[in-house]
Design an enzyme around this catalytic site. Sequence first.
Site, PDB file in Angstrom:
ATOM      1  N   ARG A 193       0.845  -1.198   0.000  1.00  0.00           N
ATOM      2  CA  ARG A 193       0.000   0.000   0.000  1.00  0.00           C
ATOM      3  C   ARG A 193       0.878   1.245   0.000  1.00  0.00           C
ATOM      4  NH1 ARG A 193      -5.395  -1.598   3.535  1.00  0.00           N
ATOM      5  NH2 ARG A 193      -6.555  -2.229   1.695  1.00  0.00           N
TER       6      ARG A 193
ATOM      7  N   GLN B 184      -1.397   2.531  -5.877  1.00  0.00           N
ATOM      8  CA  GLN B 184      -2.814   2.749  -5.569  1.00  0.00           C
ATOM      9  C   GLN B 184      -3.747   2.227  -6.657  1.00  0.00           C
ATOM     10  OE1 GLN B 184      -3.220   6.921  -4.638  1.00  0.00           O
ATOM     11  NE2 GLN B 184      -2.924   6.570  -2.465  1.00  0.00           N
TER      12      GLN B 184
ATOM     13  N   ASP C 171      -4.360  -1.504  -6.235  1.00  0.00           N
ATOM     14  CA  ASP C 171      -4.774  -1.946  -4.900  1.00  0.00           C
ATOM     15  C   ASP C 171      -6.172  -2.563  -4.921  1.00  0.00           C
ATOM     16  OD1 ASP C 171      -5.218  -2.358  -2.242  1.00  0.00           O
ATOM     17  OD2 ASP C 171      -4.748  -0.318  -1.593  1.00  0.00           O
TER      18      ASP C 171
ATOM     19  N   SER D  20      -8.274  -2.541  -1.594  1.00  0.00           N
ATOM     20  CA  SER D  20      -9.028  -1.308  -1.338  1.00  0.00           C
ATOM     21  C   SER D  20     -10.268  -1.226  -2.210  1.00  0.00           C
ATOM     22  CB  SER D  20      -8.139  -0.081  -1.578  1.00  0.00           C
ATOM     23  OG  SER D  20      -7.129   0.002  -0.589  1.00  0.00           O
TER      24      SER D  20
ATOM     25  N   TYR E 106      -1.372  -1.091   8.153  1.00  0.00           N
ATOM     26  CA  TYR E 106      -2.408  -2.021   8.597  1.00  0.00           C
ATOM     27  C   TYR E 106      -2.509  -2.005  10.119  1.00  0.00           C
ATOM     28  CZ  TYR E 106      -2.212  -4.077   3.897  1.00  0.00           C
ATOM     29  OH  TYR E 106      -2.251  -4.283   2.543  1.00  0.00           O
TER      30      TYR E 106
END
Length: 374
Positions: free
Chosen positions: A121, A126, A129, A132, A227
């Site tokens: 991450r 992004q 990802d 997400s 996380y």
Amino acid sequence: MIVGVCKETEALEKRVALTPEGTEKLSKMGLTIYIESESGLASSYSDQQYIDSGAEIKKRNQILSETDLLLAVQAPLAEDLEKMKKNSALIAFLWPLQHKKYVDFLLNADLTGMAMDTIPRISRAQSMDALSSMSNIAGYKAALLGANHLDRYLPMMMTAAGTIPPAKVLVLGAGVAGLQAIATAKRLGAVVEAFDIRPAVKEQVESLGAKFVEVPLEEESETKGGYAKELSDQNKEKQREVIHKHVAKSDIVITTALIPGKPAPQLITRQMVEDMSAGSVIIDIAAEQGGNCEVTEPGKTIRHNEVIVDGPLNLPSSLAHHASKLYSKNILSLLDLLIKDGQPNFNFDDEIIANATVTHNGELISPFVKENMK
């Protein structure tokens, strides 16, 4: 180079790894695309759309035996992997920390396994990802499920018969899923509170109009990767005391807390559920990893002491069309980085490629997986 997509075999899986839009982009890169018939049907993508985008409809066994790169949502069964040629590659959600035997199979079969769930991450990753992307959908759907189960209004209602106060929603875990659950519950008119062990998310929670529930802790609660981290027993007890008070007064509780590679942390005890009002609702979207609530039964909706407890599985699949669209775009972003001159280039000096590649040439590669398997 042949890129293959087979129909997903998991019972609740409606997503597809590559959309017709993604097929068209890969075709323009000079790649040959094989799609199993009806792979996209459950996501509202027809075989004809794939053909029009440049794909060839092939039988499953031919795809598995001829493909150089297999794209999937869920990790394919071992019997499918046995049909793949050596040194071919697989990209899917592999969950290597939870499925060590699967990793061993990939190693022994000389297959390259790339996990969409171990992409780091970082800002550069992004667009890749997928965790997400899917969590966003899960958080949205969780708020809708809560509203659907609840036998009350969510917004304040002023009527001729009197004023109905707004429902109270508590979201436990303010990651991507939690933040989307907060935003959706707020749009539906509820009063929202949220808790997370990472104090850094307080600003994000408050920016969505929710109140942040704070628990003072005496240790770091976040990993370097952003996380949540498992807490000590002392801090867990402190956390439970605060959560208990807020759970008891909530109409809907949505739990989203996960720790990579470990069972979901238990945040709601049986006693907390029994202290909630009759008709209240718990939506435990961590059910697939055991659940955040002690009484959750994964895949079932139960009543415990007149409280509805729903442990849904594979929530992103319930919005399969958009989930597939987002997942396909995540994979395309990864392939933009991976494929050079029509062939995969496993450059392990690149942090993204290194962490995403679980196995390659019979070796365990991902630093993230190596570190957490210890």
